[in-house]
Structures are given as C-alpha cells and as structure tokens.
Design a protein around this motif. Sequence first.
Motif, PDB file in Angstrom:
ATOM      1  N   SER A  85       0.855  -1.186   0.000  1.00  0.00           N
ATOM      2  CA  SER A  85       0.000   0.000   0.000  1.00  0.00           C
ATOM      3  C   SER A  85       0.895   1.241   0.000  1.00  0.00           C
ATOM      4  N   ASP A  86       0.298   2.394  -0.137  1.00  0.00           N
ATOM      5  CA  ASP A  86       1.050   3.648  -0.129  1.00  0.00           C
ATOM      6  C   ASP A  86       1.310   4.186   1.275  1.00  0.00           C
ATOM      7  N   VAL A  87       0.686   3.590   2.275  1.00  0.00           N
ATOM      8  CA  VAL A  87       0.750   4.139   3.626  1.00  0.00           C
ATOM      9  C   VAL A  87       2.184   4.174   4.178  1.00  0.00           C
ATOM     10  N   PRO A  88       2.937   3.054   4.181  1.00  0.00           N
ATOM     11  CA  PRO A  88       4.297   3.135   4.732  1.00  0.00           C
ATOM     12  C   PRO A  88       5.193   4.130   3.991  1.00  0.00           C
ATOM     13  N   SER A  95       8.712  10.868   8.306  1.00  0.00           N
ATOM     14  CA  SER A  95       9.354  10.534   9.569  1.00  0.00           C
ATOM     15  C   SER A  95      10.489   9.533   9.367  1.00  0.00           C
ATOM     16  N   VAL A  96      11.639   9.843   9.932  1.00  0.00           N
ATOM     17  CA  VAL A  96      12.765   8.907   9.900  1.00  0.00           C
ATOM     18  C   VAL A  96      12.412   7.651  10.692  1.00  0.00           C
ATOM     19  N   ALA A  97      11.751   7.825  11.828  1.00  0.00           N
ATOM     20  CA  ALA A  97      11.364   6.674  12.648  1.00  0.00           C
ATOM     21  C   ALA A  97      10.445   5.735  11.858  1.00  0.00           C
ATOM     22  N   ALA A  98       9.473   6.294  11.145  1.00  0.00           N
ATOM     23  CA  ALA A  98       8.583   5.469  10.336  1.00  0.00           C
ATOM     24  C   ALA A  98       9.359   4.752   9.236  1.00  0.00           C
ATOM     25  N   ARG A  99      10.323   5.427   8.649  1.00  0.00           N
ATOM     26  CA  ARG A  99      11.130   4.801   7.599  1.00  0.00           C
ATOM     27  C   ARG A  99      11.922   3.619   8.159  1.00  0.00           C
ATOM     28  N   VAL A 101      11.156   1.801  10.871  1.00  0.00           N
ATOM     29  CA  VAL A 101      10.269   0.740  11.360  1.00  0.00           C
ATOM     30  C   VAL A 101       9.441   0.115  10.237  1.00  0.00           C
ATOM     31  N   LEU A 102       8.923   0.932   9.329  1.00  0.00           N
ATOM     32  CA  LEU A 102       7.988   0.449   8.315  1.00  0.00           C
ATOM     33  C   LEU A 102       8.587   0.259   6.928  1.00  0.00           C
ATOM     34  N   GLY A 103       9.716   0.884   6.662  1.00  0.00           N
ATOM     35  CA  GLY A 103      10.239   0.827   5.297  1.00  0.00           C
ATOM     36  C   GLY A 103       9.343   1.600   4.359  1.00  0.00           C
ATOM     37  N   SER A 104       9.541   1.386   3.069  1.00  0.00           N
ATOM     38  CA  SER A 104       8.709   2.134   2.127  1.00  0.00           C
ATOM     39  C   SER A 104       8.325   1.340   0.889  1.00  0.00           C
ATOM     40  N   THR A 105       9.135   0.377   0.479  1.00  0.00           N
ATOM     41  CA  THR A 105       8.928  -0.311  -0.795  1.00  0.00           C
ATOM     42  C   THR A 105       8.942  -1.814  -0.597  1.00  0.00           C
ATOM     43  N   PHE A 106       7.930  -2.486  -1.107  1.00  0.00           N
ATOM     44  CA  PHE A 106       7.870  -3.942  -1.019  1.00  0.00           C
ATOM     45  C   PHE A 106       8.986  -4.551  -1.870  1.00  0.00           C
ATOM     46  N   ASP A 107       9.712  -5.497  -1.277  1.00  0.00           N
ATOM     47  CA  ASP A 107      10.797  -6.184  -1.969  1.00  0.00           C
ATOM     48  C   ASP A 107      10.693  -7.666  -1.599  1.00  0.00           C
TER      49      ASP A 107
END
Length: 139
Positions: A85-88, A95-99, A101-107
């Motif tokens: 999804s686009d949420v992460p 947020s650096v913390a979100a990056r 913990v959640l990452g950004s791109t499915f791999d």
Amino acid sequence: MGGLRAGGGGRGVRAAAVGAAVLTVGAGLGVRAATGGGFAKITGDALYTVLVGTLVVLVAPRVRPVVAAGTALAISWAVEFSQLSDVPAELSRRSVAARLVLGSTFDPPDLLWYALGAALCWALHATAERLRYGRQRAG
C-alpha cells in the motif's frame, strides 16, 4: 499454555531481552557503517526480525523460542506486505522513525531475509534458555 511456559521469573529474562535488543541494534549499525550496500541491507532485514523477536520476549518473557521467532516473522512479513500500500511510503517521507520501522517499498526477497532472522532469533533464544535452565538445575 501453548506458547508460554509455566513458572520462571520474568525480570532476568526481560533484562536479557533489553540487552539483546541493544546488541542487535548495535550490530545492525555496525554492519551498515562497515559494509554498506547490499550486504548491509540483507543483514539489516534479518536483524530487524531478531530485534522484533527480542521485543516479543520483552513483552512476554515466558514465551517459547519457536513462538517468539514465529511471532517476529509474522510481524516482519506483515510490515513488508503493508508496503504494497502507499501508507508506509507516505509515513516514511514524513518521519525517519517510520522509515526505519515500516520501510517504504515492497521487496519480495526481504521475506527470505526475515525468515533467516527468525531462524537466528529462535536459535539464540533456545540456546539462552538451555543455558539458563542448566544453571538453575545446577545451582
């Protein structure tokens, strides 16, 4: 009881989990600083799951090693699949913390590295338990 053992004090286990979490973060930062690139990424993925496993033990100190590792793997995979999804990605931009913990791109290969981390989590936790229960019987 399923995933929890009867008896045993949680304070020592929790302290060990905090120590393991600190060591895991330190190892991840050390590998990233020393190597960078692809090796640092896959090592970071595996260590992410180890860190999640230590947090599971921190919350539930009597959890069995296989349950802690399985829970860590399930959480890691859930986070990875959420990246479909686009949420992460949106949260990571803010947020650096979100990056972290959640990452950004499915791999998809990350799923394998998380499984490797779960296996390491299980092995370390099971070894620590054997040592701990061996000392309790001897002393």
